[in-house]
Motif scaffolding. Structure first.
Motif, mmCIF file in Angstrom:
data_model
loop_
_atom_site.group_PDB
_atom_site.id
_atom_site.type_symbol
_atom_site.label_atom_id
_atom_site.label_comp_id
_atom_site.label_asym_id
_atom_site.label_seq_id
_atom_site.Cartn_x
_atom_site.Cartn_y
_atom_site.Cartn_z
ATOM 1 N N TRP B 109 33.307 24.905 -32.652
ATOM 2 C CA TRP B 109 34.229 25.774 -33.384
ATOM 3 C C TRP B 109 34.400 27.144 -32.760
ATOM 4 O O TRP B 109 35.419 27.782 -32.917
ATOM 5 C CB TRP B 109 33.777 25.910 -34.833
ATOM 6 N N LEU B 110 33.364 27.633 -32.099
ATOM 7 C CA LEU B 110 33.466 28.993 -31.583
ATOM 8 C C LEU B 110 33.607 29.032 -30.077
ATOM 9 O O LEU B 110 34.228 29.926 -29.532
ATOM 10 C CB LEU B 110 32.239 29.818 -31.994
ATOM 11 N N LEU B 111 33.020 28.065 -29.380
ATOM 12 C CA LEU B 111 33.014 28.143 -27.919
ATOM 13 C C LEU B 111 34.194 27.407 -27.308
ATOM 14 O O LEU B 111 34.703 27.793 -26.277
ATOM 15 C CB LEU B 111 31.701 27.602 -27.354
ATOM 16 N N ARG B 112 34.612 26.302 -27.958
ATOM 17 C CA ARG B 112 35.729 25.551 -27.371
ATOM 18 C C ARG B 112 37.053 26.088 -27.891
ATOM 19 O O ARG B 112 37.172 26.416 -29.061
ATOM 20 C CB ARG B 112 35.607 24.067 -27.737
ATOM 21 N N LEU B 248 45.520 18.055 -35.785
ATOM 22 C CA LEU B 248 46.399 19.215 -35.934
ATOM 23 C C LEU B 248 46.184 19.883 -37.283
ATOM 24 O O LEU B 248 46.214 19.232 -38.326
ATOM 25 C CB LEU B 248 47.867 18.778 -35.797
ATOM 26 N N SER B 249 45.939 21.165 -37.252
ATOM 27 C CA SER B 249 45.804 21.921 -38.482
ATOM 28 C C SER B 249 46.174 23.358 -38.200
ATOM 29 O O SER B 249 45.682 23.952 -37.252
ATOM 30 C CB SER B 249 44.363 21.832 -38.978
ATOM 31 N N LEU B 250 47.077 23.902 -38.987
ATOM 32 C CA LEU B 250 47.495 25.290 -38.797
ATOM 33 C C LEU B 250 46.954 26.129 -39.937
ATOM 34 O O LEU B 250 47.347 25.945 -41.095
ATOM 35 C CB LEU B 250 49.019 25.400 -38.757
ATOM 36 N N LEU B 251 46.022 27.016 -39.623
ATOM 37 C CA LEU B 251 45.441 27.925 -40.600
ATOM 38 C C LEU B 251 44.909 27.185 -41.821
ATOM 39 O O LEU B 251 44.858 27.733 -42.919
ATOM 40 C CB LEU B 251 46.475 28.971 -41.051
ATOM 41 N N GLY B 252 44.526 25.920 -41.637
ATOM 42 C CA GLY B 252 43.928 25.169 -42.733
ATOM 43 C C GLY B 252 44.906 24.786 -43.829
ATOM 44 O O GLY B 252 44.502 24.402 -44.925
ATOM 45 N N LEU B 253 46.206 24.906 -43.571
ATOM 46 C CA LEU B 253 47.188 24.522 -44.588
ATOM 47 C C LEU B 253 47.405 23.004 -44.496
ATOM 48 O O LEU B 253 48.173 22.526 -43.670
ATOM 49 C CB LEU B 253 48.513 25.253 -44.364
ATOM 50 N N LEU B 312 43.765 33.602 -33.387
ATOM 51 C CA LEU B 312 43.868 32.410 -34.229
ATOM 52 C C LEU B 312 42.517 31.710 -34.392
ATOM 53 O O LEU B 312 42.194 31.194 -35.462
ATOM 54 C CB LEU B 312 44.900 31.444 -33.636
ATOM 55 N N GLN B 313 41.738 31.728 -33.308
ATOM 56 C CA GLN B 313 40.418 31.084 -33.386
ATOM 57 C C GLN B 313 39.573 31.747 -34.461
ATOM 58 O O GLN B 313 38.995 31.089 -35.321
ATOM 59 C CB GLN B 313 39.720 31.197 -32.029
ATOM 60 N N GLU B 314 39.537 33.075 -34.419
ATOM 61 C CA GLU B 314 38.755 33.830 -35.391
ATOM 62 C C GLU B 314 39.277 33.562 -36.801
ATOM 63 O O GLU B 314 38.514 33.343 -37.738
ATOM 64 C CB GLU B 314 38.875 35.315 -35.044
ATOM 65 N N GLN B 315 40.614 33.547 -36.922
ATOM 66 C CA GLN B 315 41.220 33.298 -38.223
ATOM 67 C C GLN B 315 40.876 31.900 -38.730
ATOM 68 O O GLN B 315 40.586 31.700 -39.903
ATOM 69 C CB GLN B 315 42.740 33.434 -38.093
ATOM 70 N N VAL B 317 38.308 29.791 -37.918
ATOM 71 C CA VAL B 317 36.929 29.561 -38.333
ATOM 72 C C VAL B 317 36.548 30.532 -39.446
ATOM 73 O O VAL B 317 35.580 30.293 -40.152
ATOM 74 C CB VAL B 317 35.922 29.680 -37.166
ATOM 75 N N GLY B 318 37.339 31.598 -39.612
ATOM 76 C CA GLY B 318 37.126 32.514 -40.717
ATOM 77 C C GLY B 318 35.713 33.060 -40.717
ATOM 78 O O GLY B 318 35.168 33.401 -39.670
ATOM 79 N N SER B 319 35.110 33.080 -41.904
ATOM 80 C CA SER B 319 33.792 33.685 -42.025
ATOM 81 C C SER B 319 32.740 32.902 -41.250
ATOM 82 O O SER B 319 31.674 33.420 -40.955
ATOM 83 C CB SER B 319 33.413 33.751 -43.490
ATOM 84 N N LEU B 320 33.050 31.638 -40.912
ATOM 85 C CA LEU B 320 32.087 30.870 -40.129
ATOM 86 C C LEU B 320 31.825 31.538 -38.785
ATOM 87 O O LEU B 320 30.764 31.370 -38.205
ATOM 88 C CB LEU B 320 32.610 29.454 -39.882
ATOM 89 N N GLY B 321 32.824 32.289 -38.279
ATOM 90 C CA GLY B 321 32.650 32.989 -37.028
ATOM 91 C C GLY B 321 31.481 33.951 -37.084
ATOM 92 O O GLY B 321 30.799 34.166 -36.095
ATOM 93 N N HIS B 322 31.248 34.536 -38.275
ATOM 94 C CA HIS B 322 30.095 35.420 -38.427
ATOM 95 C C HIS B 322 28.880 34.621 -38.879
ATOM 96 O O HIS B 322 27.761 34.919 -38.500
ATOM 97 C CB HIS B 322 30.393 36.509 -39.446
ATOM 98 N N ASP B 323 29.118 33.596 -39.705
ATOM 99 C CA ASP B 323 27.999 32.854 -40.293
ATOM 100 C C ASP B 323 27.255 32.025 -39.254
ATOM 101 O O ASP B 323 26.028 32.015 -39.224
ATOM 102 C CB ASP B 323 28.507 31.891 -41.380
#
Lengths: 107, 846
Positions: B109-112, B248-253, B312-315, B317-323
Motif C-alpha cells: 500500500w505504501l511502497l508500490r 480499479l478503485s478511485l478514492l474508495g468510491l 493520490l497514494q496518500e489520499q 491509503v488515508g490514515s493507514l499511511g500514518h498507521d
C-alpha cells in the motif's frame, strides 16, 4: 587419477602456457585472452590453492617489486603429476571429439 | 587510496598466509595497470573481486565447513529437546509472522505505486474551509471549471460524482451504486476496459455504461454475453460497453456501474458541492506548488475558501499511511521481545552447558569459535521459525484485509512478492543473530574458564544476562501495553461520545423514488400510515441520516448579517424527524402540517448555527437563505447540535421541511421501534407496498449497527494493539517465570542447606518474588520512559486523549508489577516443597 573441473583445467593450462613467469595476474590474462571470459583474482587463488593441495601445482615466492607496492610474486608451475593428468585429460577429450566435425580445425 | 582499494587490501590480509602477500601484490599490480586507462574501470574491477576474496578467506579458515557442522549440530540439538525447540519456534514464528504481515501490507500500500499511469503525478484536489477545519470538501462544478481555467500546474483535472440508479427489466428491481466520471477523469486515470471496450465519455455519445468487475460477477456471473447488451437504468436503456479492471478503485468510491458525467452549460455554473476531483500534475511540478496554486485560485474566487492537492497514494491509503509504519514498528518491538524470549531459553540451556564450553575452551577453542557455534545453533530454529512466520503472515494479512474498513480503496496485497520474502528471510537471520548472540556472549565469557570442575558453587540467583533479558522484555512490552491502554481508553471514550441524538431503537431504510415519479404525496401518505401502525413509535424522513450519510453542505446566509462563508450541512426532513431521532428542541417548534408546499418557507437551525450567526440573540423569526437570499426562509425552531459520527466534529445544520424543497427528495427513513425491529420492518413494508407495490426498500439497518460500523476503523486498531500488547505481555511474563524457575533450580542446594539449618521456606520464596519484582521494576521504569519518548507516534490512534496520560502509565505499571508477582510466585512456591536432604545431594546443574 582425479577428474578435473572445467576451471581447474583452464588454470592448469594457463600456468603451463606462462611457464616462464606463471603468477596470478599473468595466468588470469592468459585465460581471459584465450577464452574471452573474465576471471577474478580471488577465484583464481581458490583454484590455484586447491590444485596445489592436490599436488598438481607447486609454487615459489619471487622477489618483491615496486610496481606491486613492494610485494613479491608467487610463481606457479605444473608438477609432473599435473602434466600427466593434463595429457590423459587431453586424450579423453580428443577421443570424445574425434570424427564429430563440429568445430573446424583452426591451426 | 580509494575506499574500494582499502577494502580489497584489508580483505586480502584475511587470505591464507602463504598467498596473502602475493594476492595483495597481484591486486595492486592489476589496479595500477587498469588505472592508467581509467580509474573508474579499475575501481569497478577491484570491487568485482570482493565476493571471491571473501569466499576465499572464509573457505581457507574453514569457517564455511565449520558453520555447516554447527548448523547440523543445531538441528540435532533441537531434535533432542523438541519441547524447548518447539516453544522457541512458535515464539519466533509469532514475532516473524506479525512483522512480515505488516511489512507485506506496507509494501503493497505504501511502497508500490497505484495502478495508474504516472501514478506519482496524480493528486486528489479538495476545496477547503480553513476557518472551520474542513480540509476535504468536495468542490462544486463552478469551482472545478475555475480551477481548470486558471490552474497552470495541472495537465488535467478529472471530475466524478456518485449517484444511484434503479435497474429494472432483469429480474427483481435493484438499486445500483453509480459512479459518473467525466472525460478528463477517464484520461487522468487512464481508464481502460478489462473486457469489452471503454464507454464513450465525450459529449453527444450514446448512453453507455461499464460494469465493475464485482458487479459483473455478482449479477451476471461474469458472462461475456452481457457486454454489448442493454440494461434499463431508471427506465432508460443503456448499452453495456465493457467491464472495468478488478483492482480499479478511485478514492474508495465503490460502484456497481460506471457512467459518463457530462456538464450542461447550467450545470457548469452550479454551486452544489458534489464532485470528487483527481488531477494530473504537469511534469516536474511539486505537489506543494500545485496545492498553493489551486488554493490561490479558490481564494481569489471566494474569500474564506481554499483548496489543496494531496498525493493520490496518500489520499487513498488515508490514515493507514500514518498507521502502518507505527504498526510495523510495533511488530518490530514484538519481534524483539520474541527474540529476547528465545534468547532466554537458549541462555538457560547454555548455562547448563557451561561445562561443555569450559572443556572446549580448555582444549583450545577460541571465544569467537564458541560464539559462532551458538549463533549457528540458533539458525535452524530461526529458519524454520521464519518459514512458519511467512505462512502465518499470509493468514494475518488475509485477516487484516478482511477486517479493514473501506478495503475497496486499497490495492490487493501480494504475498508471493520477492520483497516480502526478502524481508522475512532477513528478519529471521537477524533474529537468529539477535537471540544467538546473547548466549554466545555469555558462553564465550571468560568466567567460564573455571567452570569445568564447578558443580559445587552455590548460586542464589539467575545469571545476570538472563535477568537483563527479562528486564528488556518487560520494558518493551510495557511500552506496547501502554500504547494499547491508551488506544483502549480513547476507544471507550469515543464509544461514549454524546452524538446529540439517540441511535438506540432506531431502524433505517432507504426508499429511493424513481426519477420523475411523484414523491411528496407518496411520502406524506406513507408517514400517515406509519403513525397509526402498531410497533412504530415514530418515523422521520430525510435525504441523509447521520451515521449513514454525510449529506451535502452549502452556505446559508442570514438577512442583516455580513456573509460568512461557513460550511453548513442541510437536511430536508419530515415533521417527526426530530422526535424519532430524539434530537431535543432548544427553542421554537418542530415542523408540522402548517409547513406545506405553498405555505411560507420555514427552517430549523442547529444551536451552533444560531450561535455563530446571531451571537447572544434570539434566532426565532429571523430569515435565512439557501446559498442566496432570493427565497428566504423564516427560522421557526432551534435544535441541539448532532455529530454525524462519534469522531466527527460538530458541523452547523439547517433543516428544511421536505414538502417545501422541490429540487431534492427525501430517500432515507428512520423509524423508532415500539416493540421489536422485525415488527417495525414489517410495518414499513406494509405501509410502503400498500401505496406503491413497485417501490424498492433497501438498506435496512439499525442505527446501533451503523454506529458500530462507523467505529470499525477504531475497533480494528484497538484489536491490533490489544493483540500486540497481549502477546508481548504473555511473552515477557513467560520470561519472568523462566528467570525465577531457573533461579529456583540453580539454587536448590543453597535453599536446601538453609532449610536444613532451620530457615522457613516462605521468606525464601518471598525473596525470590522480590528479586523478580526488582527486575520488573527496572523494566517497567525503562518501558515507561520508552513510551514517554515515543508517545507522539501513537497520537494518530487516539481521539480526545493525550498520549502521555499519567493515569494510564500508572495503571499499566501497577498491572505489570502485579502480573510479575503472580508469574514469579508460581515457580517460587516450589521452594516450599524442597526436601532439604534431597536438595543437598542434588547436582545443581542437573
Amino acid at each position: 587419477m582425479p577428474d578435473l573441473a572445467e576451471f581447474e583445467l583452464r588454470v592448469l593450462l594457463g600456468v603451463l602456457r606462462r611457464a616462464d613467469a606463471a603468477y596470478a595476474v599473468a595466468v588470469r590474462d592468459e585465460i581471459e585472452a584465450r577464452t574471452g571470459r573474465s576471471v577474478s583474482i580471488g577465484s583464481l587463488y581458490i583454484t590455484l590453492q586447491r590444485l596445489e593441495r592436490k599436488g598438481l601445482l607447486r609454487s615459489r615466492l619471487g622477489e618483491p617489486t615496486s610496481e606491486r607496492g613492494g610485494r613479491a610474486k608467487r610463481f606457479y608451475a605444473v608438477t609432473r603429476t599435473g602434466v600427466a593428468l593434463l595429457r590423459a585429460e587431453c586424450r579423453m577429450t580428443q577421443a570424445m571429439w574425434a570424427g564429430l566435425g563440429l568445430v573446424a580445425e583452426e591451426r | 587510496m580509494s575506499a574500494v582499494r582499502r577494502l580489497v587490501h584489508a580483505l586480502s590480509r584475511l587470505l591464507p598466509r602463504e598467498i596473502a602477500d602475493a594476492a595483495a601484490g597481484d591486486l595492486e599490480e592489476q589496479w595500477r595497470r587498469d588505472a592508467r586507462q581509467s580509474r573508474a574501470r579499475a575501481a569497478a574491477r577491484l570491487a568485482a573481486e570482493i565476493p571471491a576474496l571473501l569466499w576465499c578467506a572464509l573457505r581457507s579458515r574453514d569457517v564455511v565447513s565449520t558453520f555447516g557442522r554447527d548448523l547440523r549440530y543445531g538441528v540435532r540439538l533441537a531434535c533432542r529437546q523438541p519441547k524447548a525447540a518447539l516453544l522457541s519456534l512458535l515464539t519466533l514464528a509469532l514475532g516473524l509472522g506479525a512483522a512480515t504481515a505488516l511489512f507485506a501490507l506496507t509494501n503493497a500500500w505504501l511502497l508500490r505505486p497505484l495502478p495508474f499511469p504516472d501514478a506519482d503525478r496524480l493528486v486528489a484536489v479538495w476545496e477547503t474551509v480553513p476557518s472551520q477545519d474542513v480540509f476535504e470538501n468536495t468542490p462544486a462544478p463552478a469551482v472545478l471549471f475555475e480551477w481548470r481555467a486558471r490552474a497552470r500546474d495541472f495537465d488535467a483535472l478529472g471530475a466524478m460524482t456518485t449517484a444511484v440508479a434503479t435497474m429494472t427489466g432483469a429480474g427483481d428491481p435493484e438499486r445500483l451504486a453509480v459512479l459518473r466520471v467525466d472525460e478528463e477523469m477517464a484520461r487522468v486515470v487512464g481508464l481502460r476496459a478489462a473486457a469489452g471496450r471503454l464507454m464513450s465519455v465525450s459529449n453527444g455519445a450514446p448512453a453507455e455504461a461499464m460494469l465493475s468487475d464485482a458487479f459483473w460477477h455478482r449479477r451476471f456471473g461474469g458472462s461475456p454475453a452481457v457486454i454489448g447488451s442493454s440494461l434499463t437504468l431508471d427506465g432508460q436503456p443503456v448499452v453495456v460497453a465493457g467491464v472495468l479492471p478488478a483492482d480499479l478503485s478511485l478514492l474508495g468510491l465503490g460502484a456497481d456501474v460506471w457512467r459518463p458525467l457530462r456538464f450542461t452549460a447550467a450545470e457548469r455554473e452550479s454551486r452544489s458541492r458534489y464532485l470528487w476531483v483527481i488531477g494530473r500534475l504537469r511534469h516536474g511540478i511539486a505537489v506543494a506548488r500545485a496545492s498553493d496554486e489551486v488554493n490561490a485560485v479558490s481564494m481569489s474566487r471566494e474569500p474564506g475558501l481554499g483548496a489543496r492537492a494531496v498525493p493520490l497514494q496518500e489520499q487513498t491509503v488515508g490514515s493507514l499511511g500514518h498507521d502502518l509504519p507505527v504498526l510495523l514498528g510495533a511488530t518490530g518491538v514484538l519481534l524483539l521481545i520474541a527474540c529476547a524470549n528465545v534468547a532466554g531459553l537458549a541462555l538457560a540451556r547454555a548455562s547448563v552447558r557451561r561445562r561443555e564450553f569450559a572443556v572446549r575452551a580448555a582444549l583450545g577453542a577460541s571465544r569467537g569459535r564458541i560464539a559462532m557455534q551458538m549463533i549457528a545453533e540458533a539458525m535452524p530454529v530461526a529458519f524454520v521459525g521464519g518459514i512458519a512466520g511467512l505462512v502465518m503472515s499470509g493468514w494475518l494479512v488475509r485477516a487484516f484485509v478482511a477486517w479493514l474498513p473501506q478495503r475497496e480503496a486499497l490495492a490487493p496485497v501480494p504475498l508471493a512478492d520477492p520483497r516480502v520474502f526478502a524481508f522475512g528471510l532477513a528478519a529471521s537471520v537477524l533474529s537468529a543473530l539477535c537471540f544467538g548472540s546473547v548466549p554466545a556472549a555469555a558462553g564465550a565469557s571468560r568466567r567460564n574458564a573455571g567452570a569445568a570442575g564447578d558443580d559445587t558453587r552455590v548460586q542464589s540467583a539467575s545469571p545476570a544476562p538472563l535477568r537483563m533479558l527479562a528486564a528488556v522484555e518487560i520494558a518493551l512490552s510495557v511500552a506496547l501495553v501502554i500504547a494499547a491502554a491508551l488506544v483502549s481508553r480513547s476507544f471507550i471514550r469515543l464509544s461514549r461520545v454524546d452524538l446529540g441524538f439517540t441511535p438506540n431503537g432506531v431502524v433505517t431504510f432507504e426508499l429511493p423514488r424513481r426519477p420523475g415519479s411523484e414523491s411528496h404525496a407518496f411520502f406524506t401518505e406513507m408517514l400517515r400510515r406509519l403513525e397509526t401502525s402498531p410497533g412504530i413509535a415514530g418515523a422521520g424522513l430525510t435525504q441523509a441520516l447521520p451515521l449513514k450519510s454525510f449529506g451535502f453542505g452549502s452556505n446559508f446566509p442570514a438577512e442583516g448579517v455580513p456573509p460568512a462563508n461557513r460550511l453548513t450541512l442541510w437536511r430536508i426532513v419530515s415533521p417527526q424527524y426530530f422526535d424519532t431521532l430524539k434530537i431535543p428542541m432548544v427553542e421554537g417548534r418542530a415542523f408540522d402540517g402548517r409547513d406545506a408546499s405553498g405555505a411560507p418557507r420555514v427552517a430549523i437551525v442547529s444551536e451552533s448555527y444560531a450561535k455563530a450567526t446571531w451571537p447572544g440573540q434570539r434566532a426565532i423569526g429571523r430569515r435565512i437563505g439557501w446559498a442566496t437570499l432570493e427565497r428566504p426562509m423564516t427560522v421557526v425552531g432551534v435544535v441541539r447540535d448532532i455529530r454525524l459520527t462519534a469522531s466527527a466534529p460538530i458541523v452547523p445544520h439547517v433543516y428544511m421541511p421536505f414538502t417545501q424543497v422541490d429540487e431534492f427528495q427525501p430517500s432515507q427513513l428512520a423509524v423508532r421501534t415500539g416493540a421489536s425491529v422485525a415488527e417495525a420492518v414489517e410495518a414499513v413494508r406494509r405501509a410502503v407496498w400498500a401505496i406503491d407495490p413497485s417501490q424498492p426498500i433497501a438498506g435496512i439497518q439499525t442505527m446501533d449497527a451503523l454506529a458500530w460500523r462507523t467505529l470499525a476503523r477504531r475497533r480494528f486498531q484497538l484489536a491490533l494493539w490489544i493483540s500486540f500488547a497481549a502477546v508481548a505481555a504473555v511473552l515477557s511474563l513467560v520470561g519472568i517465570y523462566g528467570v525465577v524457575s531457573f533461579a529456583v533450580r540453580r539454587s536448590v542446594k543453597e535453599l536446601g542447606i538453609r532449610l536444613a539449618l532451620g530457615a522457613r521456606s516462605a521468606p525464601l520464596a518471598a525473596r525470590l518474588v522480590a528479586q523478580a519484582l526488582a527486575i520488573a521494576a527496572a523494566g517497567t521504569t525503562a518501558g515507561m520512559l520508552i513510551a514517554y519518548w515515543t508517545a507522539e507516534t501513537v497520537r494518530g490512534f487516539l481521539v480526545g486523549i493525550e498520549p502521555r496520560e499519567p493515569i494510564v502509565y500508572a495503571a499499566v505499571a501497577a498491572g505489570v508489577l502485579l502480573a510479575t508477582a503472580a508469574a514469579a510466585a508460581i515457580p517460587a512456591h516450589r521452594v516450599t516443597r524442597i526436601d532439604p536432604l534431597e536438595a543437598i545431594a542434588t547436582d545443581s546443574h542437573g
